[in-house]
Design a protein around this motif. Structure first.
Motif, PDB file in Angstrom:
ATOM      1  N   LEU A   1       0.842   7.092  -6.780  1.00 43.10           N
ATOM      2  CA  LEU A   1      -0.400   7.683  -7.291  1.00 43.10           C
ATOM      3  C   LEU A   1      -0.604   9.148  -6.893  1.00 43.10           C
ATOM      4  CD1 LEU A   1      -3.115   4.879  -7.248  1.00 43.10           C
ATOM      5  CD2 LEU A   1      -1.467   5.502  -9.009  1.00 43.10           C
TER       6      LEU A   1
ATOM      7  N   SER B   1      -6.921   8.215   2.374  1.00 40.57           N
ATOM      8  CA  SER B   1      -7.473   6.926   2.795  1.00 40.57           C
ATOM      9  C   SER B   1      -6.370   5.870   2.848  1.00 40.57           C
ATOM     10  CB  SER B   1      -8.602   6.496   1.857  1.00 40.57           C
ATOM     11  OG  SER B   1      -8.190   6.570   0.524  1.00 40.57           O
ATOM     12  N   ALA B   2      -5.467   5.897   1.885  1.00 40.30           N
ATOM     13  CA  ALA B   2      -4.385   4.909   1.903  1.00 40.30           C
ATOM     14  C   ALA B   2      -3.481   5.121   3.115  1.00 40.30           C
ATOM     15  CB  ALA B   2      -3.580   4.987   0.613  1.00 40.30           C
TER      16      ALA B   2
ATOM     17  N   TRP C   1       1.799  11.501  -8.631  1.00 43.34           N
ATOM     18  CA  TRP C   1       1.438  11.553 -10.039  1.00 43.34           C
ATOM     19  C   TRP C   1       0.218  12.447 -10.223  1.00 43.34           C
ATOM     20  CZ3 TRP C   1      -0.582   6.608 -13.030  1.00 43.34           C
ATOM     21  CH2 TRP C   1      -0.722   6.925 -14.381  1.00 43.34           C
TER      22      TRP C   1
ATOM     23  N   LEU D   1       0.833  -1.201   0.000  1.00 42.84           N
ATOM     24  CA  LEU D   1       0.000   0.000   0.000  1.00 42.84           C
ATOM     25  C   LEU D   1       0.876   1.264   0.000  1.00 42.84           C
ATOM     26  CD1 LEU D   1      -2.982   0.025  -0.088  1.00 42.84           C
ATOM     27  CD2 LEU D   1      -3.072   0.203   2.384  1.00 42.84           C
TER      28      LEU D   1
ATOM     29  N   ALA E   1      -6.590  12.008  -4.304  1.00 44.42           N
ATOM     30  CA  ALA E   1      -7.483  11.660  -3.202  1.00 44.42           C
ATOM     31  C   ALA E   1      -7.215  10.256  -2.656  1.00 44.42           C
ATOM     32  CB  ALA E   1      -8.932  11.768  -3.655  1.00 44.42           C
ATOM     33  N   VAL E   2      -6.357   9.487  -3.321  1.00 52.73           N
ATOM     34  CA  VAL E   2      -5.997   8.172  -2.787  1.00 52.73           C
ATOM     35  C   VAL E   2      -5.210   8.348  -1.487  1.00 52.73           C
ATOM     36  CG1 VAL E   2      -4.570   6.128  -3.188  1.00 52.73           C
ATOM     37  CG2 VAL E   2      -6.012   7.024  -5.022  1.00 52.73           C
TER      38      VAL E   2
ATOM     39  N   SER F   1      -0.092  15.842 -12.423  1.00 50.53           N
ATOM     40  CA  SER F   1      -0.944  15.946 -13.605  1.00 50.53           C
ATOM     41  C   SER F   1      -2.262  16.645 -13.296  1.00 50.53           C
ATOM     42  CB  SER F   1      -1.223  14.545 -14.153  1.00 50.53           C
ATOM     43  OG  SER F   1      -1.937  13.794 -13.200  1.00 50.53           O
ATOM     44  N   GLY F   2      -2.451  17.037 -12.031  1.00 50.80           N
ATOM     45  CA  GLY F   2      -3.679  17.726 -11.657  1.00 50.80           C
ATOM     46  C   GLY F   2      -4.890  16.812 -11.626  1.00 50.80           C
ATOM     47  N   ASP F   3      -4.654  15.519 -11.355  1.00 51.74           N
ATOM     48  CA  ASP F   3      -5.763  14.572 -11.316  1.00 51.74           C
ATOM     49  C   ASP F   3      -6.257  14.414  -9.886  1.00 51.74           C
ATOM     50  OD1 ASP F   3      -7.304  12.182 -11.099  1.00 51.74           O
ATOM     51  OD2 ASP F   3      -6.557  11.618 -13.088  1.00 51.74           O
ATOM     52  N   ARG F   4      -7.487  14.847  -9.672  1.00 58.29           N
ATOM     53  CA  ARG F   4      -8.044  14.882  -8.336  1.00 58.29           C
ATOM     54  C   ARG F   4      -8.211  13.493  -7.726  1.00 58.29           C
ATOM     55  NH1 ARG F   4     -12.795  19.037  -6.847  1.00 58.29           N
ATOM     56  NH2 ARG F   4     -11.145  20.579  -6.759  1.00 58.29           N
ATOM     57  N   ARG F   5      -8.628  12.541  -8.541  1.00 58.37           N
ATOM     58  CA  ARG F   5      -8.837  11.185  -8.027  1.00 58.37           C
ATOM     59  C   ARG F   5      -7.554  10.576  -7.500  1.00 58.37           C
ATOM     60  NH1 ARG F   5     -13.759   9.566  -9.488  1.00 58.37           N
ATOM     61  NH2 ARG F   5     -14.397  10.172 -11.582  1.00 58.37           N
ATOM     62  N   LEU F   6      -6.502  10.733  -8.271  1.00 55.22           N
ATOM     63  CA  LEU F   6      -5.223  10.141  -7.867  1.00 55.22           C
ATOM     64  C   LEU F   6      -4.752  10.776  -6.563  1.00 55.22           C
ATOM     65  CD1 LEU F   6      -3.282   9.806 -11.234  1.00 55.22           C
ATOM     66  CD2 LEU F   6      -4.357   8.019  -9.882  1.00 55.22           C
TER      67      LEU F   6
ATOM     68  N   LEU G   1       3.798   1.514  -1.263  1.00 51.53           N
ATOM     69  CA  LEU G   1       4.368   1.687  -2.604  1.00 51.53           C
ATOM     70  C   LEU G   1       3.351   2.369  -3.518  1.00 51.53           C
ATOM     71  CD1 LEU G   1       6.256  -1.703  -3.042  1.00 51.53           C
ATOM     72  CD2 LEU G   1       7.273   0.570  -2.867  1.00 51.53           C
ATOM     73  N   VAL G   2       2.096   1.907  -3.465  1.00 53.30           N
ATOM     74  CA  VAL G   2       1.053   2.541  -4.281  1.00 53.30           C
ATOM     75  C   VAL G   2       0.920   4.010  -3.889  1.00 53.30           C
ATOM     76  CG1 VAL G   2      -1.439   2.628  -4.635  1.00 53.30           C
ATOM     77  CG2 VAL G   2      -0.255   0.444  -4.729  1.00 53.30           C
TER      78      VAL G   2
END
Lengths: 377, 659
Positions: free
Chosen positions: B23, B41-42, B26, B16, B37-38, B30-35, B18-19
């Motif tokens: 993410l 919680s992680a 990254w 976990l 937001a990991v 790249s401005g990715d909200r989902r990534l 490492l992930v």
């Protein structure tokens, strides 16, 4: 239950990665925080000024500083963060799958899922006999803690250690008894033997010296001579091994239980013409078991078998963790063959070949051994 | 079942982490909200998993599961329950597990309490925290796995090092680690700020409470460790300039500097480079400390679990993280915007001097710690750099720091008035001089002690001079005074207490000069006078503890014919490890202590005894408690809570030590 917990842990880990897909994230942009921060800061300047922390004539210029920074943030020229339809939709589920896969793979390599918890109380309750033996051992150990010079106690303890598979402690106990009670051929031989067990069957120079001394003091003693033969064999000196063992066989009492096994052993030596004392029975019998180093020693004391099995199991566990040890595999295959467990021996051959697939000479040697032991097909 | 699931949880935590290393970073790039937001919680899940693994190991120790190598090597079925639990981290593998547990605790705390942070900064902070976590989880699983199992478990373990069988072990390492490892979060903040390229007041505002939390724990942890060494090592000292002690002192000095520097950066956007640098330095020194202790390059009382093969791994982690962050720092430092300007004589200027002095102190300690190691590596000579070196180098740096401390507190931001400030601390200065003279006239004694106690009184009074002046200014009306006192910002109050605490500690240190020490052989019935007290060795007897036997020298402390205290110094023998340790008998009388340790009971019923009278010695640790209290006051200041829209949230809450 065990697998249920494994599943729960895995599930919650995956869930923690997938969370942003379940609950759409609401994040704050840099701008919002900065604005709030500088507004709070300007308010704070007033507070500090009231406390006299900023000189009255500096208040305005300090405020202007903060206001300048505030204005600089209020025009965020950044691209708005992306939500839907982005790379995250694929990367997040992929990671949620990859993380548990990685964990399971790594745990497979280093974990021992079949080994249960072994709380002391439960173990004591479960095996009263073993417990008694262990209690006796503990008693002697406690006695030794108070009287570290009692060589007799070490002498009693050492073979028990050996039968429990605690070979290195047996070595220490024997060396203490040697130191305290003095050298006798039997004691030296037992010490050497413990060393051989502790080294997973290899006769090291220290052990060899012990056997040589024992043999010189009492040439009729069989044990040191057997191990000296084994040492020669391990050195690749088949001729010496044959000479030593043949001489031993020639002197062996007719009913010695180990004689037959030793004969087979001699027969298995490279270029093995059968020795003088070998009889037709051996020649005709199935060529099942050379490599009987341990078994011979096990014959007089049946408890030894347990120790040997323990050793073999340890070797197997070690190889399961690190399969790059050719000599280890050869030893394991031989050991299974000795124990007449040909299924396990075959399994070990195929495991070894899988582990060392990249190494052609290794494969060759494994195949040769399998042929020699009649494990093919 | 519990043991193996704990092992699996630890492996899962690595996966976990490492992930979580990849993410969110990254996503931030790249401005990715989902990534992004990991990350929260992680991070919480990683903490949960490591917490479970820690619970599993604790369980194994408590039930004496000797199928674990770690339990066999460090536990014993007869050990009292508290040492079975604290023994979990009283060894290399377990203490590394505690290390990552605290690391993940801080990650989870940031995830929970920093909702008002910009999302990309938070994602990067948590990603960096996971990089550190991954590296150390890998270290644990590959070289120091506490869950390694034995096929044929023995029926008894080897017991824990007797020096560690003490309540001190239950508190000291967790506290110290909360401080030590807590600095990882300032490092992660600095690295994240460097990665996002925005090094500004926002960063400083969010990093300060975490630094403060780590600093409080580190202060308490060091004080606790020093008291522990004081009563178990049996030679009456409380600080040995041992490399391991230095390893905890260096991050403390750096964190103290950082704390002051971040204040300047937040309020005035100045000293940016310094702040980032100190944030990196503080944690780098923590890592260095971990390397020194865990790699076995040192052999000292703390090196209870050393294995040279592990050193290389930690060294690699050390080089990667320090080198990586410094490279990033070099890359970004050039592009920093000029911050607020200030005059040399101002609060900012004073804090710059504070920083210079503290980092120089830190450098001297570093040299004193590493020089013997380097010399041994190069020439093979073993030398020991002890108290004389540090007294010669450290004191000349610390004395000006003490002198300037109250003055700095009285300077205004941006542009200060030195003469005004000097006038304001004149009262404190006067108090110090009067005190020193009074002490010299009354007690006499070493000149250094007299001067240092004067300095200490000056610092204590000076810490409150500014507040006192404001609260009691001109008006003598009780109502105004009370309302003013209530209106004092907690941060200012915290500063005053923390500074005063340092003064209190200094007073305790100064008083060692009036102490007395006697070493003699005593028989039951023997009497000896020390300080104002008379000690009588009443009896010598042996007693059996749960896993040790001890010889106790019951000693009666009396003054003017009246019994003041009865103490029982002892020397204990632990048969499982065949080791002894002393247990000092300490009677606290007022703020001073009578300290007795006994050793080598002879055939003829006599023991050799070391007897100390240590006036005001308790102040050394009381001062540390006051410092930590000041830190806590400051942490509770409302200015650390930042309201964004209606989602006002606490930025920082003191995390509770887990398990």
């Amino acid at each position: 239950m065990l697998w249920l917990i494994f599943a729960l842990l895995t599930g919650s880990a995956a869930l923690s990665i997938l969370w942003p897909l379940i609950k759409t994230p609401r994040g704050l942009s840099q701008g919002a925080t900065e604005v709030a921060l500088y507004k709070a800061q300007i308010a704070e300047i007033d507070r500090d000024a009231a406390q006299g922390l900023i000189a009255a004539d500096d208040v305005e210029s300090v405020k202007a500083d903060a206001a300048r920074r505030l204005m600089a943030t209020e025009t965020p020229a950044r691209t708005p963060p992306k939500g839907r339809g982005s790379i995250g939709r694929f990367a997040v589920p992929a990671a949620a799958f990859a993380a548990p896969a990685l964990a399971i793979g790594l745990y497979w390599m280093i974990g021992s899922p079949t080994l249960p918890d072994l709380p002391l109380e439960a173990r004591r309750a479960a095996s009263p006999e073993r417990n008694e033996l262990m209690a006796a051992v503990a008693k002697i150990e406690a006695h030794l803690a108070q009287h570290p010079d009692d060589g007799r106690a070490y002498e009693v303890l050492a073979p028990v250690y050996l039968s429990m598979g605690r070979a290195s402690e047996a070595v220490r106990a024997y060396s203490e008894s040697l130191r305290l009670l003095g050298e006798t051929p039997e004691r030296l031989a037992a010490y050497g033997e413990a060393r051989v067990f502790a080294a997973n069957g290899a006769v090291d120079s220290e052990a060899r010296q012990a056997f040589e001394t024992a043999s010189a003091k009492m040439p009729s003693l069989a044990k040191p001579r057997f191990f000296l033969g084994l040492a020669a064999e391990q050195d690749g000196d088949a001729a010496s091994a044959r000479r030593i063992w043949s001489a031993l066989l020639a002197e062996a009492p007719a009913d010695a239980p180990w004689a037959r096994v030793l004969r087979e052993r001699v027969a298995a030596l490279p270029d093995g013409a059968s020795p003088a004392g070998a009889d037709a029975e051996t020649q005709a019998g199935p060529r099942a078991s050379p490599g009987l180093a341990a078994k011979i020693e096990a014959m007089p004391e049946t408890e030894r078998a347990g120790a040997i099995r323990g050793m073999v199991e340890r070797l197997a566990t070690r190889l399961a963790q690190n399969g790059q040890d050719l000599d280890g595999w050869l030893r394991l295959v031989r050991a299974y063959a000795v124990l007449n467990e040909s299924d396990k021996a075959r399994a070990a051959v195929s495991d070894a070949k899988r582990n060392l697939a990249a190494d052609e000479t290794a494969i060759g040697r494994i195949d040769a051994l399998a042929r020699e032991l009649g494990l093919e097909g | 079942m519990i043991v193996e699931t704990g092992h699996y949880a630890l492996v899962l935590a690595l996966a976990l982490a490492l992930v979580n290393s990849i993410l969110p970073a990254w996503g931030a790039a790249s401005g990715d909200r989902r990534l992004m937001a990991v990350a929260p919680s992680a991070s919480i899940a990683i903490f949960g998993l490591i917490g479970y693994a820690f619970f599993a190991l604790t369980y194994a120790h408590v039930v004496s599961d000797f199928s674990l190598v770690n339990v066999v090597e460090n536990s014993h079925s007869a050990k009292p329950l508290i040492y079975k639990i604290s023994g979990v981290w009283g060894n290399h593998e377990g203490s590394m597990l505690l290390w990552v547990l605290v690391l993940s605790l801080f990650g989870a705390a940031v995830a929970l309490f920093s909702g008002s942070m910009p999302q990309d900064l938070r994602a990067n902070v948590l990603a960096v925290q996971s990089w550190i976590g991954s590296a150390f989880l890998l270290f644990i699983l590959l070289t120091s796995n506490p869950f390694a199992r034995l096929g044929a478990p023995p029926l008894e373990g080897n017991d824990l090092n007797p020096l560690l069988q003490d309540p001190g072990l239950a508190i000291h390492p967790p506290l110290l680690y909360l401080g030590y490892v807590g600095l990882s979060i300032t490092y992660s903040f600095a690295a994240a700020a460097l990665i996002t390229g925005r090094i500004d007041a926002v960063f400083a505002r969010f990093v300060r409470p975490w630094t403060l939390v780590a600093w409080i724990c580190l202060t308490l942890g060091i004080a606790m460790g020093s008291y522990w060494a004081y009563y178990t090592l049996g030679w009456g000292g409380f600080w040995f300039w041992d490399p391991v002690e230095n390893a905890s002192l260096m991050p403390w000095l750096a964190a103290t500097a950082l704390l002051h520097c971040a204040a300047v950066m937040e309020k005035r956007e100045a000293l940016k480079i310094w702040t980032i640098f100190l944030a990196i330095l503080a944690f780098s020194l923590s890592l260095l400390g971990t390397f020194l202790v865990r790699s076995g390059v040192l052999t000292s009382v703390h090196a209870f679990a050393s294995d040279p093969t592990r050193g290389v791994f930690i060294l690699a982690i050390l080089v990667t993280f320090i080198g990586g962050s410094l490279a990033l720092f070099a890359l970004r430092a050039g592009g920093l915007k000029q911050g607020g300007l200030f005059a040399p004589i101002s609060r900012e200027g004073a804090l710059v001097i504070n920083n210079l002095l503290l980092t120089t102190c830190c450098a001297t300690v570093l040299v004193g710690t590493l020089y013997p190691l380097a010399l041994e590596a190069l020439t093979g000579d073993k030398i020991s750099v002890g108290a004389p070196f540090f007294n010669m180098t450290f004191a000349p740096l610390f004395v000006p720091l003490f002198v300037l401390m109250p003055i700095g507190q009285n300077l205004a931001w941006k542009r200060g008035d030195l003469i005004g400030a000097a006038q304001r601390v004149a009262v404190a200065f006067g108090a110090g001089v009067v005190c020193a003279l009074a002490i010299a006239a009354w007690r006499g004694g070493p000149v250094v002690s007299v001067l240092l106690s004067g300095l200490a009184v000056y610092v204590i009074v000076g810490s409150f001079a500014d507040l006192g002046r404001r609260v009691f200014a001109s008006s003598a009306n009780v109502g105004t005074v009370v309302s003013r006192a209530l209106g004092v910002p907690r941060q200012a109050l915290g500063t005053a207490f923390a500074h005063a605490g340092l003064g209190v500690t200094l007073l305790g240190l100064a008083a060692t000069g009036w102490g007395a020490e006697k070493i003699l052989v005593m028989k039951p019935g023997g009497r000896v006078a020390i300080g104002a007290y008379e000690l009588a060795l009443d009896s010598l007897f042996s007693r059996a503890g749960p896993n040790y036997t001890e010889i106790v020298g019951k000693t009666i402390v009396s003054a003017d014919g009246r019994v003041k205290a009865v103490i029982e110094p002892a020397t204990r023998f632990y048969p499982a490890r065949r080791m002894s340790r002393t247990d000092a008998g300490i009677a606290t009388l007022g703020l001073g202590q009578v300290y007795v340790s006994i050793a080598d009971p002879g055939e003829n019923g006599a023991v050799s005894a070391r007897i100390f009278w240590k006036p005001l010695v308790a102040l050394i640790w009381i001062g540390a408690l006051i410092m930590a209290f000041g830190g806590g006051l400051s942490l509770s200041d409302r200015s650390f809570r930042i309201g964004v829209a209606r989602r006002a949230r606490k930025v920082a809450a003191l995390p509770q030590p887990a398990e």
